[in-house]
Design a protein around this motif. Sequence first.
Motif, mmCIF file in Angstrom:
data_model
loop_
_atom_site.group_PDB
_atom_site.id
_atom_site.type_symbol
_atom_site.label_atom_id
_atom_site.label_comp_id
_atom_site.label_asym_id
_atom_site.label_seq_id
_atom_site.Cartn_x
_atom_site.Cartn_y
_atom_site.Cartn_z
ATOM 1 N N UNK A 41 1.088 -1.271 -0.236
ATOM 2 C CA UNK A 41 0.132 0.059 -0.308
ATOM 3 C C UNK A 41 0.901 1.531 -0.319
ATOM 4 N N UNK A 42 1.857 1.523 0.261
ATOM 5 C CA UNK A 42 2.812 2.138 0.407
ATOM 6 C C UNK A 42 3.233 2.621 -0.608
ATOM 7 N N UNK A 43 2.952 2.570 -2.104
ATOM 8 C CA UNK A 43 3.392 2.574 -3.246
ATOM 9 C C UNK A 43 2.089 4.045 -3.595
ATOM 10 N N UNK A 44 0.946 4.150 -2.756
ATOM 11 C CA UNK A 44 0.456 5.891 -2.991
ATOM 12 C C UNK A 44 0.359 6.111 -1.698
ATOM 13 N N UNK A 151 13.712 -11.391 -10.215
ATOM 14 C CA UNK A 151 12.280 -10.682 -9.854
ATOM 15 C C UNK A 151 12.684 -9.295 -9.801
ATOM 16 N N UNK A 152 12.951 -9.271 -8.221
ATOM 17 C CA UNK A 152 13.089 -8.356 -7.411
ATOM 18 C C UNK A 152 14.330 -7.224 -8.132
ATOM 19 N N UNK A 153 15.683 -7.342 -8.220
ATOM 20 C CA UNK A 153 16.680 -6.928 -9.207
ATOM 21 C C UNK A 153 16.203 -6.166 -10.439
ATOM 22 N N UNK A 172 14.188 3.535 -5.719
ATOM 23 C CA UNK A 172 14.690 2.083 -6.708
ATOM 24 C C UNK A 172 14.649 1.289 -5.716
ATOM 25 N N UNK A 173 15.680 1.425 -4.516
ATOM 26 C CA UNK A 173 16.229 0.200 -3.721
ATOM 27 C C UNK A 173 15.185 -0.391 -2.990
ATOM 28 N N UNK A 174 14.093 0.964 -2.468
ATOM 29 C CA UNK A 174 13.033 0.214 -1.807
ATOM 30 C C UNK A 174 11.781 -0.629 -2.413
ATOM 31 N N UNK A 175 11.633 -0.442 -3.786
ATOM 32 C CA UNK A 175 11.138 -1.054 -5.167
ATOM 33 C C UNK A 175 11.548 -2.564 -4.748
#
Length: 438
Positions: A41-44, A151-153, A172-175
């Motif tokens: 949910x933090x994407x928002x 997938x994460x990288x 980017x690192x958070x993602x």
Amino acid sequence: MSETKNPATPAIPAPPTLQYRFDGPEEAPVLILGPSLGTTWHMWDRQIPELVKQWRVFRFDLPGHGGAPAHPAGSVAEVTARLLATLDALGVQRFGYAGCALGGAVGIELALRHPERVASLALVAASPRFGTADEFRQRGVIVRTNGLDPIARTSPDRWFTGGFAAAQPAITEWAVQMVRTTDPGCYIAACEALAAFDVRPELGRIGVPTLVLVGSDDQVTGPAEARTLVAGIPDARLAVVPGASHLVPVEQPAAVTDLLVHHFATAWQQSYDTGQTALPGIPAAPVPLAPPQPVPVAEIAPAAVPAETAGQADRYETGLKIRREVMGDAHVDQELARAGDFSGDFQEFVTRSAWGEIWGRPGLDRRTRSCVTLTALVTGGHLEDLAAHTRAALRNGLTPDEIKEVLLQAAVYCGVPAANSAFRVAQQVIREETTPAE
């Protein structure tokens, strides 16, 4: 006012609720924000300060994402059902909804199956069909074999423009970490949900005011997919955000916030009247029942498809669906395309009998059927089919180590030379299928 809830994890079966968070005044209308695959949910977060001025914002996490209980949901309909169960428990009956990618698919499902609940809809980086089923099932194979790290990288490459990723290393690192901490089983189930999602024929039934929002540089579900949504949904509006890729709410937060505020402030559809209203009128005189008529012994009726023929057609359609799910669209399309007039009947027979009747039986799961099939192919020395069914076994959930054990077992009962050839074929297939794309 803010509150966070993480429901306690009850015993299996999986709970019909989702991890959620509320922000904003309790008396305000509810606006739901749905996340993308691999996000939380933090994407928002950067939309919240402005949205809570008018709405009580409800955000949720997908199963196994953001520390949510890891109870996989294998279809968009199942995620939607869990969301509605959560809202029902909270007494939320009607709401606006904005969702990104998989969250957008949930929004489409809500608008199609539960339109009385949705006051207004925004679809962000969404599509009526997300790529091909093969693409998402292949991603599941990679995760099952290598975990989520590959997938994460590569997530920043899919989610952000190159300039943004370079200029914002912290985001980017958070993602990357957001994906890396997702439960692998729930991620694979979500891939299966997207693989099976296809509502292209149904878009015309969406009657909810809809905004379709997409980043101009989105290479995952870009402007072409957005235009498909707009063309199919009556009165939908399109907004293309320049300089943004897939996670457009993160990359261009101000633009997305402004578009959402305008849309939900101006297109909030009035609540449905779910009761039955009768207009007053003059009572009609009762109509006497007609006397019973004799039943004719025989009558001419429209020609019907014989039950046996109809059953064969049903088995063919069932078989074709199972065959595509197990073997992949590309393989099946290739087999059917090269069949021609000479072997077309054979392909129809195989699809109906092997796939519709045998693979469609409930007595064994697909993993077990893959084990049996691999052993039989080793016995017969059918190496070309063994390659195709090794790919199918990976798609059905067998790991490379489990396939190795099947071939070792076959070596004992089918012979070492046969198993030796099988190992060469399977090793090559596994290398191809489980090597992450650079």
